[in-house]
Scaffold this motif. Structure first.
Motif, short mmCIF file in Angstrom:
data_model
loop_
_atom_site.label_atom_id
_atom_site.label_comp_id
_atom_site.label_asym_id
_atom_site.label_seq_id
_atom_site.Cartn_x
_atom_site.Cartn_y
_atom_site.Cartn_z
N ALA A 156 7.41 14.38 -0.17
CA ALA A 156 7.01 15.72 -0.60
C ALA A 156 6.19 16.42 0.48
CB ALA A 156 6.22 15.64 -1.90
N VAL A 157 5.26 15.71 1.09
CA VAL A 157 4.44 16.31 2.15
C VAL A 157 5.30 16.69 3.35
CG1 VAL A 157 2.66 15.79 3.88
CG2 VAL A 157 2.28 15.20 1.48
N LEU A 158 6.20 15.81 3.74
CA LEU A 158 7.08 16.11 4.87
C LEU A 158 7.96 17.32 4.57
CD1 LEU A 158 8.13 15.36 7.67
CD2 LEU A 158 9.77 13.81 6.56
N GLU A 159 8.46 17.42 3.35
CA GLU A 159 9.30 18.56 2.99
C GLU A 159 8.52 19.87 3.08
OE1 GLU A 159 12.23 20.22 -0.60
OE2 GLU A 159 11.27 18.25 -0.79
N VAL A 160 7.28 19.88 2.59
CA VAL A 160 6.46 21.09 2.67
C VAL A 160 6.24 21.48 4.13
CG1 VAL A 160 4.18 22.08 2.21
CG2 VAL A 160 5.29 20.68 0.47
N LEU A 161 5.94 20.51 4.99
CA LEU A 161 5.71 20.80 6.41
C LEU A 161 6.99 21.29 7.08
CD1 LEU A 161 3.46 17.74 7.37
CD2 LEU A 161 2.73 20.13 7.13
N MET A 162 8.11 20.70 6.73
CA MET A 162 9.38 21.12 7.33
C MET A 162 9.74 22.54 6.90
SD MET A 162 10.87 18.53 9.17
CE MET A 162 12.64 18.50 8.98
N ARG A 163 9.50 22.85 5.63
CA ARG A 163 9.84 24.19 5.13
C ARG A 163 8.94 25.27 5.72
NH1 ARG A 163 13.60 24.49 1.30
NH2 ARG A 163 14.19 22.61 0.17
N SER A 164 7.78 24.89 6.22
CA SER A 164 6.87 25.89 6.80
C SER A 164 7.35 26.38 8.17
CB SER A 164 5.46 25.31 6.93
OG SER A 164 5.40 24.34 7.96
N GLU A 165 8.34 25.67 8.76
CA GLU A 165 8.97 26.07 10.04
C GLU A 165 7.96 26.32 11.15
OE1 GLU A 165 11.59 29.32 8.38
OE2 GLU A 165 13.10 28.08 9.37
N GLY A 166 7.03 25.38 11.32
CA GLY A 166 6.08 25.45 12.41
C GLY A 166 4.76 26.10 12.06
N ALA A 167 4.65 26.74 10.91
CA ALA A 167 3.38 27.33 10.49
C ALA A 167 2.41 26.24 10.07
CB ALA A 167 3.61 28.31 9.35
N VAL A 168 1.14 26.53 10.18
CA VAL A 168 0.11 25.57 9.78
C VAL A 168 0.01 25.54 8.26
CG1 VAL A 168 -2.34 24.98 9.89
CG2 VAL A 168 -1.18 25.87 11.92
N PRO A 211 -7.37 21.40 13.95
CA PRO A 211 -8.73 21.25 13.44
C PRO A 211 -9.22 22.45 12.64
CG PRO A 211 -8.61 20.49 15.71
CD PRO A 211 -7.29 21.15 15.41
N GLY A 212 -9.72 22.18 11.46
CA GLY A 212 -10.26 23.23 10.61
C GLY A 212 -9.21 24.03 9.88
N SER A 213 -7.92 23.77 10.13
CA SER A 213 -6.86 24.58 9.51
C SER A 213 -5.87 23.75 8.70
CB SER A 213 -6.10 25.37 10.58
OG SER A 213 -6.97 26.27 11.24
N GLY A 214 -5.38 22.65 9.26
CA GLY A 214 -4.40 21.87 8.51
C GLY A 214 -3.45 21.13 9.43
N TYR A 215 -2.17 21.15 9.06
CA TYR A 215 -1.16 20.37 9.78
C TYR A 215 0.09 21.22 10.00
CZ TYR A 215 -4.13 16.74 7.70
OH TYR A 215 -5.20 15.99 7.31
N ARG A 216 0.85 20.84 11.04
CA ARG A 216 2.13 21.50 11.28
C ARG A 216 3.06 20.57 12.03
NH1 ARG A 216 2.49 23.10 16.60
NH2 ARG A 216 0.53 23.36 17.74
N ILE A 217 4.35 20.89 11.96
CA ILE A 217 5.36 20.16 12.74
C ILE A 217 5.98 21.13 13.72
CG2 ILE A 217 7.60 18.99 12.68
CD1 ILE A 217 6.86 17.84 10.00
#
Length: 217
Positions: A156-168, A211-217
């Motif tokens: 689920a976490v990976l899917e959310v990150l993938m759907r963000s298309e590079g956004a944090v 840092p201070g914002s989150g994660y992205r791929i």
């Protein structure tokens, strides 16, 4: 994907919620229409699985409220009646889909996923980024051709990150999309899950911490 299951038959509601959680969805459950309105007013849901005949507040009124709010939440209405007139009436209320009881869980899952895709910007059925391929329907993940086995929350976490298309994506957003409302917001479950996910995806790391914002791929 975050889902609200609204069903007054508690055994059925809990069984549906358990099944959807196994499909890497974040699921909240309530057993009457009043509780449904309360949750909808607080949380952002991709899909509401809504029984029509509910106590306290009828399912029709819950559906109308979702439409009035103007949110992108999709409604899958359930009913014990399979009459065409009932299906038409439910759709005219604003429901996006309609499923008579009894139903096959595989069909329910497919319909929930289809509705969930409508709440976001259309993307290919298989998500690809940084050498990773994720198929939400088959629940499969590959990196450079190698299949990777993930637990439901990791998927689920990976899917959310993938759907963000590079956004944090912030930890709060991941918590909202991948976990249900019973999760302690002050827990470190997001950090731990991301750490485990990084390890399973292998080298070089593809999940970047901002840092201070989150994660992205």
């Amino acid at each position: 994907m975050r889902v609200l299951v609204v069903e007054d038959e508690q055994l059925l509601a809990d069984a549906v919620a358990t099944g959807l959680r196994r499909e890497a969805m974040a699921v909240d459950v309530v057993y009457d229409g009043a509780a449904a309105l309360e949750r909808i007013g607080v949380n952002d849901y991709d899909v509401v699985v809504l029984d029509r005949d509910l106590p306290l507040v009828h399912g029709d009124d819950v559906c109308r409220r979702v439409v009035e709010l103007g949110v992108p939440t999709r409604v899958l209405m359930l009913t014990a009646s399979g009459d065409v007139s009932d299906r038409v009436e439910g759709l005219e209320l604003g429901a996006d889909d309609y499923l008579p009881k009894p139903f096959a869980f595989t069909e329910l899952t497919a319909r929930v996923r289809a509705l969930g895709r409508r709440t976001t910007v259309p993307l290919p059925p298989v998500l690809e980024r940084a050498g990773i391929k994720l198929d939400p329907n088959r629940r499969e993940v590959f990196r450079d051709g190698r299949e990777i086995q993930l637990a439901p929350k990791e998927f689920a976490v990976l899917e959310v990150l993938m759907r963000s298309e590079g956004a944090v994506v912030s930890a709060e957003q991941l918590l909202e999309k991948a976990w249900d409302e019973n999760t302690d917001p002050f827990t470190n479950v997001v950090r731990v899950t991301v750490m485990t996910l990084r390890r399973k995806l292998g080298e070089p790391p593809v999940i970047v911490t901002v840092p201070g914002s989150g994660y992205r791929i």
